[in-house]
Design an enzyme around this catalytic site. Structure first.
Site, PDB file in Angstrom:
ATOM      1  N   THR A  68       0.827  -1.201   0.154  1.00  0.00           N
ATOM      2  CA  THR A  68      -0.216   0.118   0.120  1.00  0.00           C
ATOM      3  C   THR A  68       0.894   1.077   0.032  1.00  0.00           C
ATOM      4  OG1 THR A  68      -1.960   1.135   1.086  1.00  0.00           O
ATOM      5  CG2 THR A  68      -0.267   0.061   2.513  1.00  0.00           C
ATOM      6  N   LYS A  72       3.655   1.413  -3.653  1.00  0.00           N
ATOM      7  CA  LYS A  72       2.948   0.565  -4.647  1.00  0.00           C
ATOM      8  C   LYS A  72       3.771   0.682  -5.992  1.00  0.00           C
ATOM      9  CE  LYS A  72      -1.706   0.332  -3.263  1.00  0.00           C
ATOM     10  NZ  LYS A  72      -3.220   0.784  -3.933  1.00  0.00           N
ATOM     11  N   ASP A 108      -6.425  -3.708  -7.851  1.00  0.00           N
ATOM     12  CA  ASP A 108      -7.564  -2.448  -7.532  1.00  0.00           C
ATOM     13  C   ASP A 108      -8.551  -2.209  -8.343  1.00  0.00           C
ATOM     14  OD1 ASP A 108      -6.062  -1.801  -5.018  1.00  0.00           O
ATOM     15  OD2 ASP A 108      -4.509  -0.510  -6.089  1.00  0.00           O
ATOM     16  N   ALA A 133      -7.615  11.350 -11.501  1.00  0.00           N
ATOM     17  CA  ALA A 133      -6.728  10.864 -12.431  1.00  0.00           C
ATOM     18  C   ALA A 133      -5.218  10.546 -11.665  1.00  0.00           C
ATOM     19  CB  ALA A 133      -6.348  11.834 -13.663  1.00  0.00           C
ATOM     20  N   GLY A 135      -3.699   7.620  -8.559  1.00  0.00           N
ATOM     21  CA  GLY A 135      -3.064   6.018  -8.714  1.00  0.00           C
ATOM     22  C   GLY A 135      -4.583   5.348  -8.799  1.00  0.00           C
ATOM     23  N   ASN A 156     -10.598  15.745 -14.104  1.00  0.00           N
ATOM     24  CA  ASN A 156      -9.666  15.946 -13.034  1.00  0.00           C
ATOM     25  C   ASN A 156      -9.300  17.307 -12.787  1.00  0.00           C
ATOM     26  OD1 ASN A 156      -7.810  14.386 -11.077  1.00  0.00           O
ATOM     27  ND2 ASN A 156      -5.990  15.257 -12.160  1.00  0.00           N
ATOM     28  N   ARG A 157      -9.166  17.625 -11.409  1.00  0.00           N
ATOM     29  CA  ARG A 157      -8.729  19.124 -11.189  1.00  0.00           C
ATOM     30  C   ARG A 157      -7.554  19.651 -12.123  1.00  0.00           C
ATOM     31  NH1 ARG A 157      -6.561  20.198  -5.097  1.00  0.00           N
ATOM     32  NH2 ARG A 157      -5.213  18.603  -5.881  1.00  0.00           N
ATOM     33  N   THR A 158      -6.486  18.778 -11.792  1.00  0.00           N
ATOM     34  CA  THR A 158      -5.406  19.332 -12.834  1.00  0.00           C
ATOM     35  C   THR A 158      -5.698  18.547 -14.376  1.00  0.00           C
ATOM     36  OG1 THR A 158      -4.096  18.986 -10.940  1.00  0.00           O
ATOM     37  CG2 THR A 158      -2.865  19.174 -13.197  1.00  0.00           C
ATOM     38  N   GLY A 246     -16.986   2.229  -1.178  1.00  0.00           N
ATOM     39  CA  GLY A 246     -15.746   1.747  -1.685  1.00  0.00           C
ATOM     40  C   GLY A 246     -15.556   0.153  -0.743  1.00  0.00           C
TER      41      GLY A 246
HETATM   42  P1  ATR Z   1      -4.833   8.025  -4.895  1.00  0.00           P
HETATM   43  O1  ATR Z   1      -3.496   7.072  -5.170  1.00  0.00           O
HETATM   44  O2  ATR Z   1      -5.713   8.034  -3.946  1.00  0.00           O
HETATM   45  O3  ATR Z   1      -5.513   8.238  -6.289  1.00  0.00           O
HETATM   46  P2  ATR Z   1      -3.383  10.419  -5.688  1.00  0.00           P
HETATM   47  O4  ATR Z   1      -2.750   9.613  -6.962  1.00  0.00           O
HETATM   48  O5  ATR Z   1      -2.750  11.454  -4.785  1.00  0.00           O
HETATM   49  O6  ATR Z   1      -4.038   9.525  -4.895  1.00  0.00           O
HETATM   50  O7  ATR Z   1      -4.826  11.227  -6.565  1.00  0.00           O
HETATM   51  C1  ATR Z   1      -5.492  12.104  -5.806  1.00  0.00           C
HETATM   52  C2  ATR Z   1      -6.526  12.381  -6.583  1.00  0.00           C
HETATM   53  O8  ATR Z   1      -7.471  13.390  -6.090  1.00  0.00           O
HETATM   54  C3  ATR Z   1      -6.089  13.091  -7.778  1.00  0.00           C
HETATM   55  O9  ATR Z   1      -7.008  13.120  -9.134  1.00  0.00           O
HETATM   56  C4  ATR Z   1      -6.335  14.833  -7.484  1.00  0.00           C
HETATM   57  O10 ATR Z   1      -6.416  15.724  -8.404  1.00  0.00           O
HETATM   58  P3  ATR Z   1      -5.177  16.488  -8.968  1.00  0.00           P
HETATM   59  O11 ATR Z   1      -4.413  15.610  -9.896  1.00  0.00           O
HETATM   60  O12 ATR Z   1      -5.884  17.883  -9.467  1.00  0.00           O
HETATM   61  O13 ATR Z   1      -4.485  16.779  -7.597  1.00  0.00           O
HETATM   62  C5  ATR Z   1      -7.669  14.390  -6.333  1.00  0.00           C
HETATM   63  N1  ATR Z   1      -7.538  15.439  -5.589  1.00  0.00           N
HETATM   64  C6  ATR Z   1      -7.143  15.607  -4.324  1.00  0.00           C
HETATM   65  N2  ATR Z   1      -7.662  16.718  -3.381  1.00  0.00           N
HETATM   66  C7  ATR Z   1      -8.451  17.401  -4.359  1.00  0.00           C
HETATM   67  C8  ATR Z   1      -9.284  18.416  -4.328  1.00  0.00           C
HETATM   68  N3  ATR Z   1      -9.250  19.172  -3.199  1.00  0.00           N
HETATM   69  N4  ATR Z   1     -10.066  18.906  -5.322  1.00  0.00           N
HETATM   70  C9  ATR Z   1     -10.159  18.074  -6.316  1.00  0.00           C
HETATM   71  N5  ATR Z   1      -9.481  16.888  -6.608  1.00  0.00           N
HETATM   72  C10 ATR Z   1      -8.632  16.716  -5.611  1.00  0.00           C
END
Ligand code: ATR
Length: 279
Positions: A68, A72, A108, A133, A135, A156-158, A246
């Site tokens: 985890t 990973k 997963d 978008a 992991g 995705n935000r980004t 989940g």
């Molecule tokens: P995981 O392995 O759980 O997917 P991660 O790879 O850190 O964790 O990804 C987190 C995801 O949550 C990403 O899609 C992130 O968006 P960004 O790529 O723009 O960072 C999203 N996320 C986290 N905080 C967020 C927020 N406050 N608003 C919108 N999206 C968020």
């Protein structure tokens, strides 16, 4: 009483931290239910020590591990072989030790799709909106496309991250990337919405979009299980939509690991029950 002998096989999980992990509880219950002589223990592995820890798996004949956060991705180059999902994702959550050969898998995304199947959700040919978008988003998108989804829209935000992922996924099926701002205009076009962002874990988290706009016809899935019902799921349910949290993904990714290690059919009900009692 747990009976450990010289013949008992050792399994475990690598994480940092690992204290929060529910896998030891779930996998121990599964081994016990099937009368398999094995234990499953948490290993707190500092990322700096991962190489030594992996060498230790071989040296001590640990039969299998889950992996985890934040290990990973880092474990991939330390393994002998990885399956197709793990290779695409660049991330492994399950390792099987076969006479010193370490095989990596990523269960997963398939775990999520298995949980949808269990809930009677048909993804075949469906248009699916995935939020996130990172992991998890990547794993979910890959599995949904591989298992028959008609089209995936990644929000995705980004947005650049969504675009990059969409580009990589396009050889597996129809994929589109959008920004979170565009989500509200897409809701009528999708049959399934999956939140794979971390947003919703904290009570203070803002919504990803206006949840009052969720149509009753969609199924809404959140890969979060703590809280058991996120604000997204509460709002979607209020609108009359079918909702899934989940927990099923957690159970089924573990069930797949169990199958890989033991070759036995995992006792899904037992695994789910012990988690429900704990959460
Ligand atoms: P995981 O392995 O759980 O997917 P991660 O790879 O850190 O964790 O990804 C987190 C995801 O949550 C990403 O899609 C992130 O968006 P960004 O790529 O723009 O960072 C999203 N996320 C986290 N905080 C967020 C927020 N406050 N608003 C919108 N999206 C968020």
């Amino acid at each position: 009483m747990l009976k450990i002998t010289g013949k008992t096989d050792v399994y475990g999980i690598f994480g940092f931290p690992v204290k929060h992990s529910l896998s030891p509880l779930m996998q121990t219950a599964a081994f016990h239910a099937l009368g398999i002589d094995a234990v499953y223990v948490p290993f707190e592995v500092n990322p700096d020590n991962l190489k030594d820890a992996v060498t230790g798996l071989r040296a001590m004949n640990v039969k299998g591990i889950n992996v985890t956060v934040p290990l990973k991705e880092r474990i991939v180059p330390l393994l002998d072989k990885v399956d197709e999902a793990a290779a695409f994702l660049g991330a492994v959550n399950t390792v099987k030790n076969e006479d010193g050969v370490l095989n990596g898998y990523n269960t997963d995304g398939d775990g999520l799709v298995d949980s949808l199947e269990e809930e009677g959700v048909d993804i075949n040919g469906k248009t699916i909106l995935i939020m996130g978008a990172g992991g998890s988003g990547k794993a979910v998108a890959f599995a949904l496309l591989k298992r028959g989804a008609g089209k995936i829209i990644i929000a995705n935000r980004t947005v650049e991250k969504a675009e990059f992922l969409a580009e990589r996924l396009k050889s597996y099926g129809k994929v589109e990337a959008v920004s979170l701002k565009e989500v509200e205009n897409l809701l009528e076009k999708v049959e399934l919405i999956v939140n794979s962002t971390s947003l919703g874990m904290k009570n203070s988290d803002p919504p990803l979009f206006n949840y009052a706009l969720i149509p009753p016809s969609v199924t809404v899935v959140d890969i979060i299980y703590k809280p058991f019902k996120t604000k997204l799921l509460v709002a979607a349910e209020k609108k009359g939509a079918k909702v899934i949290n989940g927990l099923g993904m957690l159970v089924h990714q573990g069930a797949r690991a169990f199958r890989i290690w033991t070759g036995h059919e995992p006792p899904i009900d037992v695994m789910k029950k012990i988690l429900m009692e704990h959460l």
